[in-house]
Scaffold this motif. Structure first.
Motif, PDB file in Angstrom:
ATOM      1  N   GLU A  53       0.900  -0.900   0.084  1.00  0.00           N
ATOM      2  CA  GLU A  53       0.031   0.203  -0.102  1.00  0.00           C
ATOM      3  C   GLU A  53       0.789   0.660  -0.114  1.00  0.00           C
ATOM      4  OE1 GLU A  53      -3.603   2.429   2.855  1.00  0.00           O
ATOM      5  OE2 GLU A  53      -2.705  -0.404   3.037  1.00  0.00           O
ATOM      6  N   ASN A  54       2.132   1.405   0.899  1.00  0.00           N
ATOM      7  CA  ASN A  54       3.270   2.192   0.469  1.00  0.00           C
ATOM      8  C   ASN A  54       3.836   2.425  -0.589  1.00  0.00           C
ATOM      9  OD1 ASN A  54       1.798   3.437   3.345  1.00  0.00           O
ATOM     10  ND2 ASN A  54       2.707   1.413   4.539  1.00  0.00           N
ATOM     11  N   ALA A  55       3.281   1.459  -1.922  1.00  0.00           N
ATOM     12  CA  ALA A  55       4.775   1.722  -2.346  1.00  0.00           C
ATOM     13  C   ALA A  55       4.212   2.720  -3.692  1.00  0.00           C
ATOM     14  CB  ALA A  55       4.175   0.467  -3.214  1.00  0.00           C
ATOM     15  N   CYS A  56       4.829   3.828  -3.516  1.00  0.00           N
ATOM     16  CA  CYS A  56       5.558   4.589  -4.830  1.00  0.00           C
ATOM     17  C   CYS A  56       4.922   4.448  -5.705  1.00  0.00           C
ATOM     18  CB  CYS A  56       6.588   5.400  -5.054  1.00  0.00           C
ATOM     19  SG  CYS A  56       6.763   7.271  -6.171  1.00  0.00           S
ATOM     20  N   LEU A  57       4.024   5.267  -6.200  1.00  0.00           N
ATOM     21  CA  LEU A  57       3.864   4.340  -8.061  1.00  0.00           C
ATOM     22  C   LEU A  57       4.101   4.898  -9.322  1.00  0.00           C
ATOM     23  CD1 LEU A  57      -0.862   5.253  -7.196  1.00  0.00           C
ATOM     24  CD2 LEU A  57       0.396   2.947  -7.906  1.00  0.00           C
ATOM     25  N   PHE A  58       4.931   6.381  -8.947  1.00  0.00           N
ATOM     26  CA  PHE A  58       6.281   6.539  -9.698  1.00  0.00           C
ATOM     27  C   PHE A  58       7.142   6.344  -9.453  1.00  0.00           C
ATOM     28  CE2 PHE A  58       2.098   9.763  -9.857  1.00  0.00           C
ATOM     29  CZ  PHE A  58       2.160   9.473 -11.693  1.00  0.00           C
ATOM     30  N   ASP A  59       8.319   6.079  -8.681  1.00  0.00           N
ATOM     31  CA  ASP A  59       9.497   5.778  -8.234  1.00  0.00           C
ATOM     32  C   ASP A  59       9.585   4.834  -8.008  1.00  0.00           C
ATOM     33  OD1 ASP A  59      10.037   8.402  -8.525  1.00  0.00           O
ATOM     34  OD2 ASP A  59      10.235   8.251  -6.277  1.00  0.00           O
ATOM     35  N   GLU A  60       8.424   3.137  -7.405  1.00  0.00           N
ATOM     36  CA  GLU A  60       8.643   2.031  -7.066  1.00  0.00           C
ATOM     37  C   GLU A  60       7.825   1.427  -8.408  1.00  0.00           C
ATOM     38  OE1 GLU A  60       8.467   1.183  -2.731  1.00  0.00           O
ATOM     39  OE2 GLU A  60       8.686   3.313  -2.272  1.00  0.00           O
ATOM     40  N   VAL A  61       6.440   1.403  -8.493  1.00  0.00           N
ATOM     41  CA  VAL A  61       5.816   0.882  -8.996  1.00  0.00           C
ATOM     42  C   VAL A  61       6.388   1.055 -10.700  1.00  0.00           C
ATOM     43  CG1 VAL A  61       4.141  -0.242  -9.524  1.00  0.00           C
ATOM     44  CG2 VAL A  61       4.428   0.180  -7.307  1.00  0.00           C
ATOM     45  N   GLY A  62       6.539   2.416 -11.287  1.00  0.00           N
ATOM     46  CA  GLY A  62       6.806   2.245 -13.054  1.00  0.00           C
ATOM     47  C   GLY A  62       6.072   3.119 -13.139  1.00  0.00           C
ATOM     48  N   LEU A  63       4.520   3.532 -12.977  1.00  0.00           N
ATOM     49  CA  LEU A  63       4.043   3.918 -13.578  1.00  0.00           C
ATOM     50  C   LEU A  63       4.000   5.004 -14.269  1.00  0.00           C
ATOM     51  CD1 LEU A  63       0.662   2.770 -13.265  1.00  0.00           C
ATOM     52  CD2 LEU A  63       0.444   4.647 -11.751  1.00  0.00           C
ATOM     53  N   THR A  64       3.407   5.232 -15.240  1.00  0.00           N
ATOM     54  CA  THR A  64       4.045   6.826 -15.778  1.00  0.00           C
ATOM     55  C   THR A  64       2.277   7.325 -16.688  1.00  0.00           C
ATOM     56  OG1 THR A  64       3.095   5.259 -17.904  1.00  0.00           O
ATOM     57  CG2 THR A  64       5.627   5.143 -17.327  1.00  0.00           C
ATOM     58  N   SER A  65       1.928   8.455 -16.721  1.00  0.00           N
ATOM     59  CA  SER A  65       0.925   9.454 -16.743  1.00  0.00           C
ATOM     60  C   SER A  65       0.015   8.707 -17.833  1.00  0.00           C
ATOM     61  CB  SER A  65       1.579  11.198 -17.217  1.00  0.00           C
ATOM     62  OG  SER A  65       2.354  11.223 -16.390  1.00  0.00           O
ATOM     63  N   ALA A  66       0.708   7.914 -19.250  1.00  0.00           N
ATOM     64  CA  ALA A  66      -0.335   7.198 -19.436  1.00  0.00           C
ATOM     65  C   ALA A  66      -0.871   6.159 -18.985  1.00  0.00           C
ATOM     66  CB  ALA A  66       0.133   7.039 -20.607  1.00  0.00           C
ATOM     67  N   ALA A  67      -0.255   5.217 -18.655  1.00  0.00           N
ATOM     68  CA  ALA A  67      -0.521   3.930 -17.294  1.00  0.00           C
ATOM     69  C   ALA A  67      -1.462   4.338 -16.536  1.00  0.00           C
ATOM     70  CB  ALA A  67       0.793   2.939 -17.246  1.00  0.00           C
ATOM     71  N   THR A  68      -1.115   5.363 -15.432  1.00  0.00           N
ATOM     72  CA  THR A  68      -2.475   5.660 -14.117  1.00  0.00           C
ATOM     73  C   THR A  68      -3.361   6.436 -15.489  1.00  0.00           C
ATOM     74  OG1 THR A  68      -0.637   7.529 -13.803  1.00  0.00           O
ATOM     75  CG2 THR A  68      -2.357   7.803 -12.922  1.00  0.00           C
ATOM     76  N   LEU A  69      -3.508   6.916 -16.602  1.00  0.00           N
ATOM     77  CA  LEU A  69      -5.447   7.122 -17.103  1.00  0.00           C
ATOM     78  C   LEU A  69      -6.002   5.688 -17.417  1.00  0.00           C
ATOM     79  CD1 LEU A  69      -7.208   8.959 -17.843  1.00  0.00           C
ATOM     80  CD2 LEU A  69      -6.177   8.745 -20.417  1.00  0.00           C
ATOM     81  N   GLU A  70      -4.862   5.104 -17.733  1.00  0.00           N
ATOM     82  CA  GLU A  70      -5.670   2.752 -17.955  1.00  0.00           C
ATOM     83  C   GLU A  70      -6.216   2.885 -17.015  1.00  0.00           C
ATOM     84  OE1 GLU A  70      -3.974  -0.871 -19.944  1.00  0.00           O
ATOM     85  OE2 GLU A  70      -2.744   1.009 -20.319  1.00  0.00           O
ATOM     86  N   LEU A  71      -4.837   2.180 -16.045  1.00  0.00           N
ATOM     87  CA  LEU A  71      -5.374   2.237 -14.866  1.00  0.00           C
ATOM     88  C   LEU A  71      -6.957   2.641 -14.130  1.00  0.00           C
ATOM     89  CD1 LEU A  71      -4.065   0.969 -12.265  1.00  0.00           C
ATOM     90  CD2 LEU A  71      -3.151   2.136 -11.046  1.00  0.00           C
ATOM     91  N   ILE A  72      -6.896   4.157 -14.334  1.00  0.00           N
ATOM     92  CA  ILE A  72      -8.000   4.797 -13.301  1.00  0.00           C
ATOM     93  C   ILE A  72      -9.377   3.994 -14.630  1.00  0.00           C
ATOM     94  CG2 ILE A  72      -9.184   6.392 -13.119  1.00  0.00           C
ATOM     95  CD1 ILE A  72      -6.584   7.834 -12.142  1.00  0.00           C
TER      96      ILE A  72
END
Length: 111
Positions: A53-72
């Motif tokens: 739950e505490n994992a940083c989405l961008f730094d640790e998980v590697g989420l990008t802006s485009a992937a954020t939209l897709e995830l939502i």
């Protein structure tokens, strides 16, 4: 105004809670958290080490802006809800947990 009246006014302002905290349904937050953890590997198209739950989405998980939209979008389908993303900001995307809290507090009510 006396000093004690001023102190009282200051103290009462400190006790005011953020209304958004009251709007978060704990059960929906838990479902959102589970959904995010389930969907992240699919959205990122790769296996992930254990994500907390505490994992940083961008730094640790590697989420990008485009992937954020897709995830939502995927999360909306998974939870069968519509999420109001108008007010989302960088703090809401800080970690898996903060995103789950944002989702739980920003579901658009059905008419």
């Amino acid at each position: 105004m006396t000093d004690s009246a001023t102190d009282s006014a200051i103290d009462s302002s400190v006790l005011v809670q953020d209304p958004a905290d009251d709007a978060v349904d704990p059960e929906l937050r838990s479902r959102a958290l589970d959904g995010i953890l389930l969907l992240l590997p699919r959205v990122l198209k790769r296996d992930l080490p254990e994500v907390t739950e505490n994992a940083c989405l961008f730094d640790e998980v590697g989420l990008t802006s485009a992937a954020t939209l897709e995830l939502i979008l995927e999360l909306e389908d998974h939870l069968d809800v519509q999420i109001d993303v108008e007010g989302i900001d960088q703090d809401d995307l800080r970690s898996v947990g903060t995103l789950a809290g944002f989702v739980a507090g920003h579901v658009i009510a059905e008419d």
